[in-house]
Design a protein around this motif. Structure first.
Motif, short mmCIF file in Angstrom:
data_model
loop_
_atom_site.label_atom_id
_atom_site.label_comp_id
_atom_site.label_asym_id
_atom_site.label_seq_id
_atom_site.Cartn_x
_atom_site.Cartn_y
_atom_site.Cartn_z
N VAL A 94 -15.01 -0.01 11.43
CA VAL A 94 -15.01 -1.18 10.15
C VAL A 94 -15.29 -0.59 8.75
O VAL A 94 -15.19 -0.62 7.87
N TRP A 95 -16.35 0.89 8.59
CA TRP A 95 -16.47 1.38 7.18
C TRP A 95 -15.96 2.19 7.02
O TRP A 95 -14.89 2.12 5.57
N THR A 96 -14.88 2.90 8.10
CA THR A 96 -13.61 3.55 7.62
C THR A 96 -12.53 2.30 6.64
O THR A 96 -11.79 3.06 6.17
N ALA A 97 -12.62 2.23 7.66
CA ALA A 97 -11.50 0.77 6.95
C ALA A 97 -11.69 -0.09 5.37
O ALA A 97 -11.37 -0.47 5.06
N LEU A 98 -13.23 -0.21 5.34
CA LEU A 98 -13.53 -0.28 3.71
C LEU A 98 -13.15 0.35 3.13
O LEU A 98 -12.73 0.08 1.88
N VAL A 99 -13.21 1.44 2.86
CA VAL A 99 -14.09 2.66 2.70
C VAL A 99 -11.45 3.51 2.24
O VAL A 99 -11.80 3.40 0.88
N VAL A 100 -10.79 3.13 3.45
CA VAL A 100 -9.68 3.30 3.13
C VAL A 100 -8.89 2.24 1.60
O VAL A 100 -8.11 2.79 1.96
N ALA A 101 -9.29 1.01 2.70
CA ALA A 101 -8.84 -0.38 1.04
C ALA A 101 -9.25 -0.06 0.28
O ALA A 101 -8.11 -0.09 -0.24
N GLY A 102 -10.33 0.66 -0.10
CA GLY A 102 -11.44 0.77 -1.31
C GLY A 102 -9.87 1.33 -1.80
O GLY A 102 -10.08 1.53 -3.23
N LEU A 103 -10.27 3.12 -1.90
CA LEU A 103 -9.61 3.66 -2.15
C LEU A 103 -8.39 4.60 -1.98
O LEU A 103 -7.37 4.02 -3.52
N ALA A 104 -7.66 2.83 -1.48
CA ALA A 104 -6.10 2.31 -1.79
C ALA A 104 -5.47 1.72 -2.46
O ALA A 104 -4.95 1.97 -3.57
N MET A 105 -6.98 0.82 -3.04
CA MET A 105 -6.84 -0.32 -4.35
C MET A 105 -7.54 0.40 -5.17
O MET A 105 -6.29 -0.02 -6.50
N TYR A 106 -7.67 1.34 -5.37
CA TYR A 106 -8.31 2.05 -6.58
C TYR A 106 -7.18 3.25 -6.97
O TYR A 106 -6.48 2.73 -8.32
N TYR A 107 -6.53 3.32 -6.59
CA TYR A 107 -5.56 4.33 -6.56
C TYR A 107 -4.01 3.47 -7.16
O TYR A 107 -3.65 3.89 -8.23
N ALA A 108 -3.66 2.44 -6.26
CA ALA A 108 -2.91 1.55 -6.55
C ALA A 108 -3.41 1.09 -7.66
O ALA A 108 -2.17 0.72 -8.73
N SER A 109 -4.36 0.77 -8.41
CA SER A 109 -4.83 -0.01 -10.41
C SER A 109 -4.48 1.14 -11.00
O SER A 109 -3.90 0.29 -11.97
N GLY A 110 -4.03 1.82 -10.83
CA GLY A 110 -3.32 2.99 -11.04
C GLY A 110 -2.12 2.83 -12.13
O GLY A 110 -1.49 3.17 -12.86
N PHE A 111 -1.58 2.37 -11.56
CA PHE A 111 0.08 2.09 -11.32
C PHE A 111 0.40 -0.06 -12.56
O PHE A 111 1.11 0.43 -13.11
N PHE A 112 -0.96 -0.29 -12.20
CA PHE A 112 -0.90 -1.07 -12.72
C PHE A 112 -1.62 -1.54 -14.28
O PHE A 112 -1.66 -2.67 -15.08
N LEU A 113 -2.94 -0.72 -14.55
CA LEU A 113 -3.75 -1.12 -15.52
C LEU A 113 -3.25 -0.37 -16.90
O LEU A 113 -2.57 0.98 -16.52
N ALA A 114 -2.58 -0.85 -17.63
CA ALA A 114 -2.16 0.06 -19.36
C ALA A 114 -3.56 1.67 -18.93
O ALA A 114 -4.75 0.56 -19.91
N GLY A 115 -3.02 2.68 -19.54
CA GLY A 115 -3.88 3.34 -20.05
C GLY A 115 -4.33 4.24 -19.23
O GLY A 115 -4.53 5.05 -19.05
N GLU A 116 -4.08 3.50 -18.04
CA GLU A 116 -5.21 4.47 -17.34
C GLU A 116 -3.84 5.73 -16.26
O GLU A 116 -2.80 5.41 -15.96
N SER A 117 -4.80 6.75 -15.79
CA SER A 117 -3.87 7.50 -15.31
C SER A 117 -4.45 8.14 -14.29
O SER A 117 -5.72 8.37 -14.77
N ARG A 118 -4.12 8.42 -13.05
CA ARG A 118 -5.11 9.14 -12.18
C ARG A 118 -3.93 10.17 -11.29
O ARG A 118 -3.28 10.54 -10.93
#
Length: 118
Positions: A94-118
């Motif tokens: 469960v911890w691995t699934a949550l971390v992978v989902a959180g990291l995916a959301m973190y990196y995907a959010s960079g494409f949708f937030l203006a001015g953010e670059s990762r």
């Protein structure tokens, strides 16, 4: 926020829902998942790379692998049974699934937030 700091924060937050698993609760269908993971592990140890039937699942009636759940979750669970004690497998899964989902959301959010670059 720096990426390494965000990764640590995601990993720490993912520990919160895992606490019940570490205290002994494994869910109502734990036996089903554990039997599937262990049958895949046993097939691997016998030399069969991708078994298609779990004879011990569903109270001995069997279950077709990859019929209900994606192969990644079955393989991850089987890998964890190879390297960890059985009582730790649900929590780490469960911890691995949550971390992978959180990291995916973190990196995907960079494409949708203006001015953010990762």
């Amino acid at each position: 926020m720096k990426a390494s700091r965000a990764m640590l924060l995601i990993a720490a937050i993912a520990l919160v829902p895992v606490l019940p698993y570490l205290l002994g609760y494994a869910g109502q269908d734990f036996v089903f998942h554990l039997s599937s993971w262990m049958s895949i592990r046993d097939a691997w140890l016998a030399g069969k790379l991708m078994p298609m039937w779990a004879a011990g699942a569903d109270f001995g009636l069997g279950d077709p692998h990859l019929g209900y759940y994606p192969p990644v979750s079955l393989v991850l669970g089987a890998l964890l049974t190879l390297v960890l004690p059985i009582w730790m497998v649900p929590a780490v899964f469960v911890w691995t699934a949550l971390v992978v989902a959180g990291l995916a959301m973190y990196y995907a959010s960079g494409f949708f937030l203006a001015g953010e670059s990762r």
